[in-house]
Design a protein around this motif. Structure first.
Motif, PDB file in Angstrom:
ATOM      1  N   LEU A   1       0.775  -1.069  -0.023  1.00 27.41           N
ATOM      2  CA  LEU A   1       0.180  -0.045   0.032  1.00 27.41           C
ATOM      3  C   LEU A   1       0.836   1.338   0.077  1.00 27.41           C
ATOM      4  O   LEU A   1       0.639   2.327  -0.835  1.00 27.41           O
ATOM      5  N   ASP A   2       2.068   1.257   0.509  1.00 25.10           N
ATOM      6  CA  ASP A   2       2.848   2.380   0.707  1.00 25.10           C
ATOM      7  C   ASP A   2       3.469   2.541  -0.727  1.00 25.10           C
ATOM      8  O   ASP A   2       3.735   3.936  -1.210  1.00 25.10           O
ATOM      9  N   GLU A   3       3.742   1.484  -1.272  1.00 23.45           N
ATOM     10  CA  GLU A   3       4.464   1.595  -2.749  1.00 23.45           C
ATOM     11  C   GLU A   3       3.442   2.397  -3.589  1.00 23.45           C
ATOM     12  O   GLU A   3       3.613   3.146  -4.584  1.00 23.45           O
ATOM     13  N   ILE A   4       2.122   1.883  -3.480  1.00 25.99           N
ATOM     14  CA  ILE A   4       1.019   2.373  -4.518  1.00 25.99           C
ATOM     15  C   ILE A   4       0.783   3.882  -3.963  1.00 25.99           C
ATOM     16  O   ILE A   4       0.683   4.545  -5.082  1.00 25.99           O
ATOM     17  N   ARG A   5       0.576   4.260  -2.718  1.00 26.21           N
ATOM     18  CA  ARG A   5       0.815   5.980  -2.713  1.00 26.21           C
ATOM     19  C   ARG A   5       1.787   6.442  -3.049  1.00 26.21           C
ATOM     20  O   ARG A   5       1.466   7.642  -3.702  1.00 26.21           O
ATOM     21  N   GLN A   6       2.806   5.962  -3.189  1.00 23.82           N
ATOM     22  CA  GLN A   6       4.230   6.642  -3.672  1.00 23.82           C
ATOM     23  C   GLN A   6       4.252   6.927  -5.121  1.00 23.82           C
ATOM     24  O   GLN A   6       4.540   7.709  -5.843  1.00 23.82           O
ATOM     25  N   ARG A   7       3.561   5.622  -5.924  1.00 25.53           N
ATOM     26  CA  ARG A   7       3.750   5.586  -7.422  1.00 25.53           C
ATOM     27  C   ARG A   7       2.592   6.011  -8.177  1.00 25.53           C
ATOM     28  O   ARG A   7       2.544   6.281  -9.154  1.00 25.53           O
ATOM     29  N   SER A   8       1.524   5.993  -7.357  1.00 25.92           N
ATOM     30  CA  SER A   8       0.035   6.474  -8.089  1.00 25.92           C
ATOM     31  C   SER A   8      -0.293   7.929  -7.689  1.00 25.92           C
ATOM     32  O   SER A   8       0.022   8.286  -6.622  1.00 25.92           O
ATOM     33  N   VAL A   9      -1.154   8.526  -8.735  1.00 23.29           N
ATOM     34  CA  VAL A   9      -1.801   9.700  -8.102  1.00 23.29           C
ATOM     35  C   VAL A   9      -2.793   9.388  -7.290  1.00 23.29           C
ATOM     36  O   VAL A   9      -3.223   8.390  -7.222  1.00 23.29           O
ATOM     37  N   PRO A  10      -3.290  10.508  -6.472  1.00 22.89           N
ATOM     38  CA  PRO A  10      -4.272  10.264  -5.245  1.00 22.89           C
ATOM     39  C   PRO A  10      -5.723   9.376  -6.085  1.00 22.89           C
ATOM     40  O   PRO A  10      -6.042   8.983  -5.330  1.00 22.89           O
ATOM     41  N   ALA A  11      -5.928  10.166  -7.260  1.00 24.02           N
ATOM     42  CA  ALA A  11      -7.099   9.720  -7.622  1.00 24.02           C
ATOM     43  C   ALA A  11      -7.213   8.090  -8.004  1.00 24.02           C
ATOM     44  O   ALA A  11      -8.266   7.562  -8.032  1.00 24.02           O
ATOM     45  N   PHE A  12      -6.061   7.689  -8.184  1.00 19.13           N
ATOM     46  CA  PHE A  12      -5.867   5.940  -8.512  1.00 19.13           C
ATOM     47  C   PHE A  12      -5.672   5.364  -7.091  1.00 19.13           C
ATOM     48  O   PHE A  12      -6.039   4.199  -6.994  1.00 19.13           O
ATOM     49  N   ALA A  13      -4.619   5.894  -6.364  1.00 19.64           N
ATOM     50  CA  ALA A  13      -4.185   5.219  -5.125  1.00 19.64           C
ATOM     51  C   ALA A  13      -5.507   4.974  -4.102  1.00 19.64           C
ATOM     52  O   ALA A  13      -5.699   4.095  -3.451  1.00 19.64           O
ATOM     53  N   ILE A  14      -6.509   6.110  -4.260  1.00 18.47           N
ATOM     54  CA  ILE A  14      -7.471   5.804  -3.260  1.00 18.47           C
ATOM     55  C   ILE A  14      -8.505   4.780  -3.776  1.00 18.47           C
ATOM     56  O   ILE A  14      -9.137   4.074  -2.747  1.00 18.47           O
ATOM     57  N   ARG A  15      -8.511   4.271  -4.846  1.00 19.86           N
ATOM     58  CA  ARG A  15      -9.127   3.139  -4.991  1.00 19.86           C
ATOM     59  C   ARG A  15      -8.772   1.892  -4.566  1.00 19.86           C
ATOM     60  O   ARG A  15      -9.538   0.974  -3.923  1.00 19.86           O
ATOM     61  N   VAL A  16      -7.548   1.844  -4.444  1.00 15.51           N
ATOM     62  CA  VAL A  16      -6.896   0.742  -3.707  1.00 15.51           C
ATOM     63  C   VAL A  16      -6.950   0.742  -2.122  1.00 15.51           C
ATOM     64  O   VAL A  16      -7.625  -0.320  -1.613  1.00 15.51           O
ATOM     65  N   LEU A  17      -7.010   1.814  -1.607  1.00 19.55           N
ATOM     66  CA  LEU A  17      -7.284   2.063  -0.075  1.00 19.55           C
ATOM     67  C   LEU A  17      -8.633   1.983   0.088  1.00 19.55           C
ATOM     68  O   LEU A  17      -8.700   1.059   1.061  1.00 19.55           O
ATOM     69  N   ASP A  18      -9.570   2.221  -0.855  1.00 17.38           N
ATOM     70  CA  ASP A  18     -11.007   2.037  -0.381  1.00 17.38           C
ATOM     71  C   ASP A  18     -11.411   0.434  -0.516  1.00 17.38           C
ATOM     72  O   ASP A  18     -11.889  -0.115   0.498  1.00 17.38           O
ATOM     73  N   ALA A  19     -10.763  -0.426  -1.360  1.00 21.39           N
ATOM     74  CA  ALA A  19     -10.852  -1.586  -1.470  1.00 21.39           C
ATOM     75  C   ALA A  19     -10.109  -2.443  -0.486  1.00 21.39           C
ATOM     76  O   ALA A  19     -10.650  -3.302   0.046  1.00 21.39           O
ATOM     77  N   CYS A  20      -9.215  -1.764   0.158  1.00 20.72           N
ATOM     78  CA  CYS A  20      -8.496  -2.568   1.296  1.00 20.72           C
ATOM     79  C   CYS A  20      -9.117  -2.096   2.758  1.00 20.72           C
ATOM     80  O   CYS A  20      -8.449  -2.821   3.506  1.00 20.72           O
ATOM     81  N   ALA A  21      -9.997  -1.129   2.637  1.00 17.75           N
ATOM     82  CA  ALA A  21     -10.479  -0.743   3.949  1.00 17.75           C
ATOM     83  C   ALA A  21     -11.319  -1.880   4.690  1.00 17.75           C
ATOM     84  O   ALA A  21     -11.660  -2.868   4.097  1.00 17.75           O
ATOM     85  N   ASP A  22     -11.345  -1.900   5.752  1.00 19.59           N
ATOM     86  CA  ASP A  22     -11.792  -3.080   6.717  1.00 19.59           C
ATOM     87  C   ASP A  22     -13.341  -3.099   6.689  1.00 19.59           C
ATOM     88  O   ASP A  22     -13.950  -4.123   6.850  1.00 19.59           O
ATOM     89  N   ASN A  23     -14.046  -1.977   6.121  1.00 23.81           N
ATOM     90  CA  ASN A  23     -15.595  -2.046   6.218  1.00 23.81           C
ATOM     91  C   ASN A  23     -15.925  -2.633   4.956  1.00 23.81           C
ATOM     92  O   ASN A  23     -15.077  -2.640   3.691  1.00 23.81           O
ATOM     93  N   ALA A  24     -17.175  -3.034   4.779  1.00 24.21           N
ATOM     94  CA  ALA A  24     -17.696  -3.676   3.583  1.00 24.21           C
ATOM     95  C   ALA A  24     -18.529  -2.449   2.725  1.00 24.21           C
ATOM     96  O   ALA A  24     -19.409  -2.923   1.677  1.00 24.21           O
ATOM     97  N   GLU A  25     -18.169  -1.317   3.176  1.00 25.68           N
ATOM     98  CA  GLU A  25     -19.193  -0.124   2.272  1.00 25.68           C
ATOM     99  C   GLU A  25     -18.598   0.088   0.724  1.00 25.68           C
ATOM    100  O   GLU A  25     -17.203  -0.033   0.565  1.00 25.68           O
ATOM    101  N   THR A  26     -19.096   0.260  -0.001  1.00 29.76           N
ATOM    102  CA  THR A  26     -18.907   0.699  -1.341  1.00 29.76           C
ATOM    103  C   THR A  26     -18.597   2.471  -1.368  1.00 29.76           C
ATOM    104  O   THR A  26     -19.624   2.968  -1.081  1.00 29.76           O
ATOM    105  N   ALA A  27     -17.211   2.689  -1.436  1.00 29.53           N
ATOM    106  CA  ALA A  27     -17.046   4.127  -1.639  1.00 29.53           C
ATOM    107  C   ALA A  27     -17.538   4.736  -3.007  1.00 29.53           C
ATOM    108  O   ALA A  27     -17.551   4.147  -4.148  1.00 29.53           O
TER     109      ALA A  27
END
Length: 144
Positions: free
Chosen positions: A96-122
């Motif tokens: 996740l840290d490598e994704i934050r460093q290599r991706s623009v925020p608009a794309f990194a957030i997709r991974v962070l949302d998908a990896c979040a502990d909750n089951a809600e759809t962002a």
């Protein structure tokens, strides 16, 4: 978005613009979403996957494009990841840290949302690079 047990996420470095993203693409005419998802990941990584759940809906307000992100699992006959494909200059399992460093925020957030502990759809809006406030941010659960 495919995440291994060690927490690393399947990512590609796009051949056309060099950006790091999760595999994805556009549905073909008449193609169902799960079939398109499987096709795009296979084309870009050489891996077979199965969708598990929708994790996010992302509106690019500049291009008027909506992207759907699904958490996926590797299929039982997933095969081996390629090192590169016609569309992917590089394929790697990133932290996740490598994704934050290599991706623009608009794309990194997709991974962070998908990896979040909750089951809600962002539900989020962005301009292709950064998230923007458009009054729709939150989750599907928030919208009901």
């Amino acid at each position: 978005m495919v995440r291994r047990a060690d927490g690393r996420v399947l990512c590609i470095r796009r051949r056309d613009d060099g950006t790091w993203q999760i595999p994805g693409g556009v549905l073909e005419a008449g193609e169902h979403i799960p079939a398109g998802l499987r096709r795009e990941v296979l084309e870009e990584t050489g891996l077979a996957v199965e969708p598990v759940r929708l994790t996010g809906v992302y509106l690019n307000v500049v291009r008027n494009v909506v992207a759907l992100v699904f958490a996926c699992r590797l299929a039982s006959d997933a095969g081996e990841a390629s090192t590169q494909t016609e569309e992917s200059a590089e394929i790697s399992w990133l932290t996740l840290d490598e994704i934050r460093q290599r991706s623009v925020p608009a794309f990194a957030i997709r991974v962070l949302d998908a990896c979040a502990d909750n089951a809600e759809t962002a539900i989020r809006s962005h301009d292709g690079l950064n998230l923007i406030a458009a009054g729709l941010e939150g989750s599907i659960a928030d919208a009901s």
